[in-house]
Design a protein around this motif. Structure first.
Motif, PDB file in Angstrom:
ATOM      1  N   PHE A  86     -35.908  16.612  33.779  1.00 58.51           N
ATOM      2  CA  PHE A  86     -36.774  15.363  34.501  1.00 58.51           C
ATOM      3  C   PHE A  86     -37.601  14.591  33.517  1.00 58.51           C
ATOM      4  CE2 PHE A  86     -37.083  19.515  36.931  1.00 58.51           C
ATOM      5  CZ  PHE A  86     -36.311  19.053  38.208  1.00 58.51           C
ATOM      6  N   SER A  87     -38.006  14.824  32.346  1.00 56.82           N
ATOM      7  CA  SER A  87     -38.855  13.751  31.427  1.00 56.82           C
ATOM      8  C   SER A  87     -37.916  13.721  30.052  1.00 56.82           C
ATOM      9  CB  SER A  87     -40.099  14.648  31.272  1.00 56.82           C
ATOM     10  OG  SER A  87     -40.767  13.673  30.178  1.00 56.82           O
ATOM     11  N   HIS A  88     -37.549  12.475  29.934  1.00 58.41           N
ATOM     12  CA  HIS A  88     -37.000  11.963  28.474  1.00 58.41           C
ATOM     13  C   HIS A  88     -37.974  12.260  27.474  1.00 58.41           C
ATOM     14  CE1 HIS A  88     -38.700   8.134  29.003  1.00 58.41           C
ATOM     15  NE2 HIS A  88     -38.133   7.792  27.695  1.00 58.41           N
ATOM     16  N   ARG A  89     -39.388  11.995  27.742  1.00 61.92           N
ATOM     17  CA  ARG A  89     -40.423  11.805  26.850  1.00 61.92           C
ATOM     18  C   ARG A  89     -40.716  13.165  26.169  1.00 61.92           C
ATOM     19  NH1 ARG A  89     -42.907   7.017  27.123  1.00 61.92           N
ATOM     20  NH2 ARG A  89     -42.737   5.679  28.908  1.00 61.92           N
ATOM     21  N   LEU A  90     -40.546  14.165  27.034  1.00 63.97           N
ATOM     22  CA  LEU A  90     -40.563  15.572  26.396  1.00 63.97           C
ATOM     23  C   LEU A  90     -39.259  15.853  25.594  1.00 63.97           C
ATOM     24  CD1 LEU A  90     -41.534  17.749  29.781  1.00 63.97           C
ATOM     25  CD2 LEU A  90     -43.190  17.116  27.701  1.00 63.97           C
ATOM     26  N   ALA A  91     -38.259  15.341  25.657  1.00 67.44           N
ATOM     27  CA  ALA A  91     -37.056  15.372  24.781  1.00 67.44           C
ATOM     28  C   ALA A  91     -37.756  14.712  23.432  1.00 67.44           C
ATOM     29  CB  ALA A  91     -35.931  14.790  25.625  1.00 67.44           C
ATOM     30  N   LEU A  92     -38.138  13.757  23.669  1.00 71.38           N
ATOM     31  CA  LEU A  92     -38.525  12.701  22.234  1.00 71.38           C
ATOM     32  C   LEU A  92     -39.552  13.537  21.768  1.00 71.38           C
ATOM     33  CD1 LEU A  92     -38.703   9.237  23.856  1.00 71.38           C
ATOM     34  CD2 LEU A  92     -36.946  10.200  22.651  1.00 71.38           C
ATOM     35  N   LEU A  93     -40.502  14.184  22.297  1.00 74.06           N
ATOM     36  CA  LEU A  93     -41.501  14.967  21.692  1.00 74.06           C
ATOM     37  C   LEU A  93     -40.922  16.105  21.041  1.00 74.06           C
ATOM     38  CD1 LEU A  93     -44.589  15.096  20.970  1.00 74.06           C
ATOM     39  CD2 LEU A  93     -44.867  16.028  23.427  1.00 74.06           C
ATOM     40  N   ALA A  94     -40.095  16.844  21.832  1.00 72.66           N
ATOM     41  CA  ALA A  94     -39.305  17.905  21.043  1.00 72.66           C
ATOM     42  C   ALA A  94     -38.601  17.548  19.859  1.00 72.66           C
ATOM     43  CB  ALA A  94     -38.441  18.583  22.204  1.00 72.66           C
ATOM     44  N   VAL A  95     -37.859  16.683  19.885  1.00 74.54           N
ATOM     45  CA  VAL A  95     -37.229  16.121  18.375  1.00 74.54           C
ATOM     46  C   VAL A  95     -38.326  15.821  17.511  1.00 74.54           C
ATOM     47  CG1 VAL A  95     -35.966  14.444  17.489  1.00 74.54           C
ATOM     48  CG2 VAL A  95     -35.249  15.370  19.777  1.00 74.54           C
ATOM     49  N   GLU A  96     -39.565  15.386  17.645  1.00 76.26           N
ATOM     50  CA  GLU A  96     -40.597  15.147  16.566  1.00 76.26           C
ATOM     51  C   GLU A  96     -41.106  16.495  16.402  1.00 76.26           C
ATOM     52  OE1 GLU A  96     -43.414  12.629  18.226  1.00 76.26           O
ATOM     53  OE2 GLU A  96     -42.090  10.833  18.643  1.00 76.26           O
ATOM     54  N   SER A  97     -41.087  17.431  17.165  1.00 77.75           N
ATOM     55  CA  SER A  97     -41.735  18.875  17.021  1.00 77.75           C
ATOM     56  C   SER A  97     -40.749  19.836  16.101  1.00 77.75           C
ATOM     57  CB  SER A  97     -42.183  19.692  18.203  1.00 77.75           C
ATOM     58  OG  SER A  97     -43.141  18.788  18.893  1.00 77.75           O
ATOM     59  N   LEU A 124     -31.652   9.941  14.420  1.00 79.54           N
ATOM     60  CA  LEU A 124     -32.519   9.884  13.509  1.00 79.54           C
ATOM     61  C   LEU A 124     -32.748  10.972  12.527  1.00 79.54           C
ATOM     62  CD1 LEU A 124     -34.371   7.728  11.708  1.00 79.54           C
ATOM     63  CD2 LEU A 124     -36.236   8.169  13.546  1.00 79.54           C
ATOM     64  N   HIS A 125     -33.072  12.133  13.567  1.00 83.96           N
ATOM     65  CA  HIS A 125     -33.236  13.295  13.121  1.00 83.96           C
ATOM     66  C   HIS A 125     -32.210  14.258  12.811  1.00 83.96           C
ATOM     67  CE1 HIS A 125     -37.762  12.611  13.415  1.00 83.96           C
ATOM     68  NE2 HIS A 125     -37.452  11.963  14.369  1.00 83.96           N
ATOM     69  N   ARG A 126     -30.947  13.812  13.083  1.00 85.47           N
ATOM     70  CA  ARG A 126     -29.626  14.604  12.975  1.00 85.47           C
ATOM     71  C   ARG A 126     -29.863  15.821  13.940  1.00 85.47           C
ATOM     72  NH1 ARG A 126     -28.494  14.320   6.370  1.00 85.47           N
ATOM     73  NH2 ARG A 126     -28.230  11.994   6.566  1.00 85.47           N
ATOM     74  N   VAL A 127     -30.211  15.543  14.963  1.00 75.29           N
ATOM     75  CA  VAL A 127     -30.316  16.726  16.004  1.00 75.29           C
ATOM     76  C   VAL A 127     -29.218  16.572  16.984  1.00 75.29           C
ATOM     77  CG1 VAL A 127     -31.855  17.896  17.828  1.00 75.29           C
ATOM     78  CG2 VAL A 127     -32.825  16.831  15.762  1.00 75.29           C
ATOM     79  N   PRO A 128     -28.600  17.620  17.177  1.00 72.52           N
ATOM     80  CA  PRO A 128     -27.478  17.459  18.294  1.00 72.52           C
ATOM     81  C   PRO A 128     -27.889  17.529  19.927  1.00 72.52           C
ATOM     82  CG  PRO A 128     -27.446  19.564  17.491  1.00 72.52           C
ATOM     83  CD  PRO A 128     -28.325  18.921  16.851  1.00 72.52           C
ATOM     84  N   ILE A 129     -27.238  17.039  20.795  1.00 71.56           N
ATOM     85  CA  ILE A 129     -27.577  16.974  22.182  1.00 71.56           C
ATOM     86  C   ILE A 129     -26.622  18.018  22.873  1.00 71.56           C
ATOM     87  CG2 ILE A 129     -27.790  15.800  24.399  1.00 71.56           C
ATOM     88  CD1 ILE A 129     -28.786  13.486  22.643  1.00 71.56           C
ATOM     89  N   ARG A 130     -26.997  18.750  23.754  1.00 70.24           N
ATOM     90  CA  ARG A 130     -25.998  19.646  24.642  1.00 70.24           C
ATOM     91  C   ARG A 130     -26.429  18.895  25.992  1.00 70.24           C
ATOM     92  NH1 ARG A 130     -26.215  24.238  28.403  1.00 70.24           N
ATOM     93  NH2 ARG A 130     -27.974  25.402  27.415  1.00 70.24           N
ATOM     94  N   VAL A 131     -25.092  18.413  26.363  1.00 68.27           N
ATOM     95  CA  VAL A 131     -24.810  17.828  27.874  1.00 68.27           C
ATOM     96  C   VAL A 131     -24.619  19.221  28.825  1.00 68.27           C
ATOM     97  CG1 VAL A 131     -23.632  16.526  29.328  1.00 68.27           C
ATOM     98  CG2 VAL A 131     -24.173  15.799  26.745  1.00 68.27           C
ATOM     99  N   GLY A 132     -25.865  19.743  29.413  1.00 75.88           N
ATOM    100  CA  GLY A 132     -25.734  20.936  29.946  1.00 75.88           C
ATOM    101  C   GLY A 132     -25.501  20.669  31.687  1.00 75.88           C
TER     102      GLY A 132
END
Length: 370
Positions: A86-97, A124-132
């Motif tokens: 639901f929230s792309h902002r939570l994804a961005l915050l999770a990456v930062e965390s 930027l953070h070299r984090v993979p994405i799972r398209v789930g």
């Protein structure tokens, strides 16, 4: 043993674990408490690690959950995946965390500008994405069009593949290819079909599973059939067995699946007869005793598991015992000990498990290789 020819994929690194490209199929599970309750999460992660889990996922429902990832990461060695809906902002915050991977659900995080923002942060953070993808949250079905397509004979697996390909186009347009893909249905045929079809379109690693698989007994069966079928075809790079049960139970079933199809070795394999009217000993109690003893022994091996047979009658017992690395085949009151296919004297029913464990300790797993 049949050699599985695994699907060729690119390599994706999740924390310290590399998947795809011929790397071992990794076992994943999920913490089942609210992520912001850090100490409870850590307790479950420790249980998962003890059970043999290699990647753990946590639900990110709100900002507190996303920020808790930083604290959790400080106390674990296992790669941590943030589960985003639901929230792309939570994804961005999770990456930062500090999340090691982001799982996105195309059914509820699908606005192009939001997906692009996540892709740029992950690059930027070299984090993979799972398209789930999950069959229960497909965008097409929510909009109603999917029901018409299903009525015309277009299968659910076709809808899943179409939505996955559309999502991949957004990421690939941003030159983002650090991707893992999953297409989980709650029905076996839909799940197997979706993965098979998708394997023709990309070389991304696949995370396998059956979503909402149910109570432990039913879920273990459904997951074993679907995941096992795909693994035997060479499809799959990580697996999660979804059960309505404590997470460590998911790991035990997942490891059993991988060992059963010959893709991983987790120390030992117990071979035993199902018992019948010919069995004259309480074989079930001895099997429980053997399993407990092996867990305490910490048996390990490379190449294939150590096979330990405990057989209860004279029909198949001696034959199975000769095929095992070490075994006891019982008659009426006592058993015959076998090592490397050869008989090595009689043992009493009472002492049989103690003798097996003592032999394992004495010669070590490497000494059992034929």
């Amino acid at each position: 043993m049949m050699q599985i020819k695994r699907r060729k994929t690119r390599v994706v690194r999740i924390g310290r674990i590399s998947i795809g490209g011929g790397n071992p199929v990794a076992v994943q599970s999920m913490a089942k408490v609210k992520t912001s309750r850090v100490e409870e999460v850590l307790r479950q992660v420790r249980d998962l690690a003890s059970a043999g889990c290699e990647i753990v996922r946590v639900a990110v429902k709100d900002e507190a959950d996303a920020r808790a990832i930083k604290a959790i990461k400080k106390s674990i060695d296992m790669p941590l995946v943030a589960d985003i809906h639901f929230s792309h902002r939570l994804a961005l915050l999770a990456v930062e965390s500090g999340a090691d991977k982001i799982r996105l659900n195309p059914g509820n995080v699908h606005k192009t500008e939001e997906v692009v923002a996540i892709a740029r942060a992950c690059r930027l953070h070299r984090v993979p994405i799972r398209v789930g993808l999950n069959s229960g949250s497909l965008k097409t079905l929510k909009m109603g069009g999917g029901k018409r397509r299903l009525a015309r004979g277009k299968g659910l697996s076709d809808i899943m593949v179409k939505e996955a390909l559309d999502y991949l186009k957004i990421l690939e347009k941003e030159s983002f290819y650090n991707i893992v893909l999953s297409l989980k249905g709650s029905h076996l045929i839909d799940t197997i079909s979706a993965y098979r079809k998708m394997s023709r379109y990309c070389d991304y690693p696949f995370h396998l599973g059956v979503t909402a698989s149910g109570l432990p007994e039913d879920g273990a069966v459904k997951s074993s059939i679907a995941i096992g079928a795909l693994l035997l075809e060479g499809i799959g790079d990580t697996i999660r067995v979804s059960l309505s049960a404590p997470p460590a139970e998911e790991v035990r079933v997942a490891r059993s699946i991988l060992q059963s199809v010959g893709l991983r070795s987790f120390g030992y394999e117990i071979i035993s007869c199902p018992t019948c009217g010919r069995c004259e000993v309480d074989l079930i109690s001895k099997l429980r005793e053997l399993k407990a003893g092996l867990e305490g022994l910490g048996v390990s091996s490379s190449g294939r598991p150590v096979s330990i047979a405990l057989m209860g009658c004279v029909v198949n017992g001696p034959g199975e015992a000769r095929e095992a690395d070490i075994a006891v085949a019982f008659g009426a009151k006592e058993g015959l000990l076998f090592k490397k296919g050869k008989p090595f004297g009689k043992v009493t029913f009472r002492d049989s498990v103690a003798v097996l464990l003592r032999e394992l300790k004495a010669i070590g797993c490497s000494g059992l290789r034929r």
